[in-house]
Write a protein that holds these residues in place. Structure first.
Motif, mmCIF file in Angstrom:
data_model
loop_
_atom_site.group_PDB
_atom_site.id
_atom_site.type_symbol
_atom_site.label_atom_id
_atom_site.label_comp_id
_atom_site.label_asym_id
_atom_site.label_seq_id
_atom_site.Cartn_x
_atom_site.Cartn_y
_atom_site.Cartn_z
ATOM 1 N N THR A 246 5.645 4.233 -0.181
ATOM 2 C CA THR A 246 5.131 3.381 -1.262
ATOM 3 C C THR A 246 5.334 1.907 -0.935
ATOM 4 O O THR A 246 4.429 1.091 -1.124
ATOM 5 C CB THR A 246 5.811 3.767 -2.586
ATOM 6 O OG1 THR A 246 5.539 5.147 -2.839
ATOM 7 C CG2 THR A 246 5.280 2.939 -3.743
ATOM 8 N N GLU A 268 2.609 9.983 -8.707
ATOM 9 C CA GLU A 268 3.968 9.599 -8.339
ATOM 10 C C GLU A 268 4.790 9.392 -9.602
ATOM 11 O O GLU A 268 4.276 9.383 -10.709
ATOM 12 C CB GLU A 268 3.937 8.346 -7.475
ATOM 13 C CG GLU A 268 3.545 8.633 -6.040
ATOM 14 C CD GLU A 268 4.526 9.554 -5.314
ATOM 15 O OE1 GLU A 268 5.754 9.388 -5.472
ATOM 16 O OE2 GLU A 268 4.077 10.458 -4.600
ATOM 17 N N ARG A 269 6.080 9.226 -9.396
ATOM 18 C CA ARG A 269 6.959 9.059 -10.557
ATOM 19 C C ARG A 269 6.536 7.851 -11.391
ATOM 20 O O ARG A 269 6.168 6.812 -10.858
ATOM 21 C CB ARG A 269 8.402 8.885 -10.094
ATOM 22 C CG ARG A 269 9.033 10.152 -9.583
ATOM 23 C CD ARG A 269 10.126 9.828 -8.617
ATOM 24 N NE ARG A 269 9.570 9.199 -7.422
ATOM 25 C CZ ARG A 269 10.185 8.279 -6.708
ATOM 26 N NH1 ARG A 269 11.365 7.868 -7.057
ATOM 27 N NH2 ARG A 269 9.608 7.756 -5.635
ATOM 28 N N GLU A 272 7.936 4.283 -10.659
ATOM 29 C CA GLU A 272 7.387 3.579 -9.505
ATOM 30 C C GLU A 272 6.095 2.876 -9.872
ATOM 31 O O GLU A 272 5.846 1.745 -9.484
ATOM 32 C CB GLU A 272 7.069 4.621 -8.441
ATOM 33 C CG GLU A 272 7.654 4.340 -7.108
ATOM 34 C CD GLU A 272 7.389 5.496 -6.179
ATOM 35 O OE1 GLU A 272 8.367 6.058 -5.703
ATOM 36 O OE2 GLU A 272 6.222 5.857 -5.967
ATOM 37 N N ASP A 336 -1.635 7.157 -3.118
ATOM 38 C CA ASP A 336 -0.205 7.514 -3.065
ATOM 39 C C ASP A 336 0.112 8.406 -4.258
ATOM 40 O O ASP A 336 0.077 7.948 -5.368
ATOM 41 C CB ASP A 336 0.613 6.214 -3.130
ATOM 42 C CG ASP A 336 2.109 6.460 -2.963
ATOM 43 O OD1 ASP A 336 2.503 7.570 -2.571
ATOM 44 O OD2 ASP A 336 2.877 5.526 -3.233
#
Ligand code: ADP
Ligand code: MG
Length: 577
Positions: A246, A268-269, A272, A336
């Motif tokens: 990332t 993604e989380r 983030e 991502d």
């Protein structure tokens, strides 16, 4: 627009099976009705009189017998001025606006229009009435930040169209008609600035596809010098959790020499993603001095959103990238992570009870991944201009094992591979791109012979390192020891780069060529030392000095001064100098 209804016959997670009695189409959008909510869904399979539909929302409360409205339309993206600088979810809902309207807890089934219908844009016509045009040709443009946003003949229109009427220069909303065109059979159509395009189909309103050949300068040395990316090329960044995928994409999105960056933050989380969103508007574009956000567009789905929305986000993002390519721009799409998308495919495929392939991913995983990367590329537009979409996808294989299906499927189609290694990130050798595992088929910024020699040096140095672990430093020949030290020097002083240092973070093409040329000279030189201690000390000092060199701007006097000191230092130990 066809609009008809169906009935839910089963609910399994985000998958609905719906009975219908009027024709439906593959990938059609429908809405599951729940009291006053309408939850968006996409038809992903038809079996007889039943349609399987994936819902882009939490399905709690949906029940057998519930109504589904079919829209007769595919999942589409809205295209037009006003996209840049925005943050959308996978269904192109503008997120900040959604949050504002709905408060902190987003209510399901709230959808907002991506483009502002009230705003006026300054349109400048660019075509002459009477001209024959085809899909993708420009009718005129409006300024959108630094971009001359082209208003084009709709991409799906077949054949030639004669421009009958074009609006004069002036301010228009995206829905106001600005042109009337007539085709060869006399079909007359009116268009505004707003376009819609089904996200799963590529936009192909260009003359031809070309082979990627120019380097896309990312300003990351290990990439541009050793494992370059091409404008219109594709690459992947696989790496274990926490190895720096990332961060590497963020650095690239800031510094890459392209016109537009589209970030697809897929699954993604949430933390983030929030960080990216918070940071971006505050960063300035090193090229223009304006907010970086003005050339950036973010499509985000966090892991807390339903899986189907992740799939949509990838397609929405690539469609937006293709749209800006049609304007003659170089676009970089960073995804991502594509692993989260693949996991979504796996989950949906499991629900559909399809025959699973390797590791329970669907058997068509490879073709889906290939089709996604194929939407990148360099094209020659109808007017002869060249434009590109470059796609870089992060892959996060469990345990960092590159043998798994998503990494392998991606490797088959991309033109460059930046493998991040746990070993390097643990040693804080950033960016943690493994120089022994990575490769590229594209041309870079440095001399090809020097690059080849550097790769060989890294490989040879690694071999000596492995050998030394067995026989110890004493058992290693002086010449091998120097090879090892040279490889370590190249790694520490050139391949590693401080992402947070004002100067070091971004190294332009000319600087890379210059510095790498000098370093290659050091690698080639025959050096002589009285003993290994002296050799080690020499390279420690040289590394230190070169790292200092990396921190000064090329136009500062210190740049030449340090370069001179490096040269003198090397000359002092060179055989026959
Ligand atoms: P991944 O996306 O692969 O899981 P991240 O990109 O989130 O990993 O990186 C994890 C952490 O590693 C970051 O929060 C940062 O502390 C560190 N890191 C990664 N890349 C760099 C870098 N280039 N320079 C300095 N620190 C880095
Ligand atoms: Mg990450």
């Amino acid at each position: 627009m066809a609009s008809h209804a169906g009935r839910i016959v089963s609910v399994s997670g985000n998958l609905l099976t719906v009975a219908f009695d009027t024709p439906v189409i593959q990938n059609e959008v429908g809405y599951a009705v729940l009291n006053d909510l309408r939850l968006k869904a996409e038809l992903i399979r038809v079996r007889g009189a039943y349609a399987d539909m994936q819902v882009f929302e939490d399905t709690t409360g949906l029940h057998v017998g519930g109504a589904v409205e079919f829209s007769g339309e595919l999942l589409t993206a809205e295209l037009g001025p006003g996209l840049l600088g925005r943050i959308f979810d996978g269904l192109q809902n503008p997120l900040p606006e959604l949050a504002e309207q709905a408060g902190f807890f987003l209510q399901r089934g709230t959808y907002l229009l991506p483009l502002d219908r009230e705003r006026h844009w300054a349109f400048t016509p660019a075509a002459e009435p009477g001209a024959w045009l085809r899909a993708g040709d420009s009718l005129g443009s409006v300024p959108e930040h630094a971009v001359a946003h082209q208003i084009m003949v709709p991409f799906g229109w077949q054949g030639r169209w004669q421009l009958e009427q074009l609006a004069p220069a002036g301010e228009y909303t995206v829905e106001e008609p600005i042109a009337t065109l007539v085709d060869e059979r006399g079909t007359r159509r009116e268009v505004g600035m707003l376009r819609r395009w089904p996200v799963k189909a590529p936009i192909r309103a260009y003359r031809e596809r070309l082979r990627p050949r120019d380097t896309l300068v990312t300003k990351v040395r290990i990439i541009d010098t050793l494992f370059p990316v091409a404008l219109g090329g594709t690459y992947c960044i696989p790496g274990p959790f926490g190895a720096g995928k990332t961060v590497l994409q963020q650095i690239t999105s800031r510094h890459a020499e392209v016109d537009i960056v589209i970030i697809a933050a897929c699954g993604e989380r949430a933390g983030e993603v929030v960080e990216t969103l918070r940071e971006f508007p505050e960063l300035t574009d090193p090229r223009t001095g304006r907010s970086l956000m003005e050339r950036t567009l973010i499509v985000v789905n966090t892991s807390s959103m339903p899986v189907a929305a992740r799939e949509a986000s990838v397609y929405t993002a690539v469609t937006l990238a293709e749209y800006y390519r049609q304007m003659g721009l170089n676009v970089l799409l960073l995804a991502d992570s594509t692993s989260r998308w693949a996991q979504a495919l796996r989950e949906i495929s499991g629900r559909l009870e399809e025959i699973p392939g390797e590791e329970a991913f669907p058997a068509y995983l490879e073709s889906v991944i290939a089709a996604f990367y194929e939407r990148g590329g360099v094209v020659r537009l109808n007017d002869g201009r060249i434009a590109s979409v470059t796609i870089g996808g992060a892959v996060s294989p469990a345990g960092g094992n590159f043998e798994e299906p998503v990494t392998q499927a991606t490797l088959k189609v991309v033109g460059a591979f930046h493998g991040l290694s746990r070993e390097r990130s643990d040693a804080r050798r950033y960016p943690a791109v493994d120089p022994l595992e990575s490769w590229s088929r594209y041309p870079g910024v440095a001399d090809v012979g020097d690059v080849h020699a550097a790769r060989e040096m890294l490989r040879a140095g690694h071999e000596v390192d492995q050998m030394m672990k067995v026989v110890g430093e004493e058992g290693t020949a002086m010449q091998d020891y120097v090879t090892y030290l040279k490889a370590e020097y190249l790694d520490a002083a050139y391949l590693q780069q401080d992402a947070f240092h004002e100067v070091d973070a971004a190294s332009g093409a000319a600087r890379q060529r210059h510095v790498f040329g000098r370093l290659s000279g050091v690698l080639r030189a025959r050096l002589d030392f009285p003993d290994k201690d002296a050799a080690r000390r020499f390279f420690q000092e040289l590394t230190q000095l070169t790292k200092e060199w990396n921190l000064v701007r090329q136009d500062e006097p210190a740049f030449d001064e340090i370069e001179g000191r490096i040269a003198a230092k090397v000359e002092g130990v060179t055989v026959g100098a």
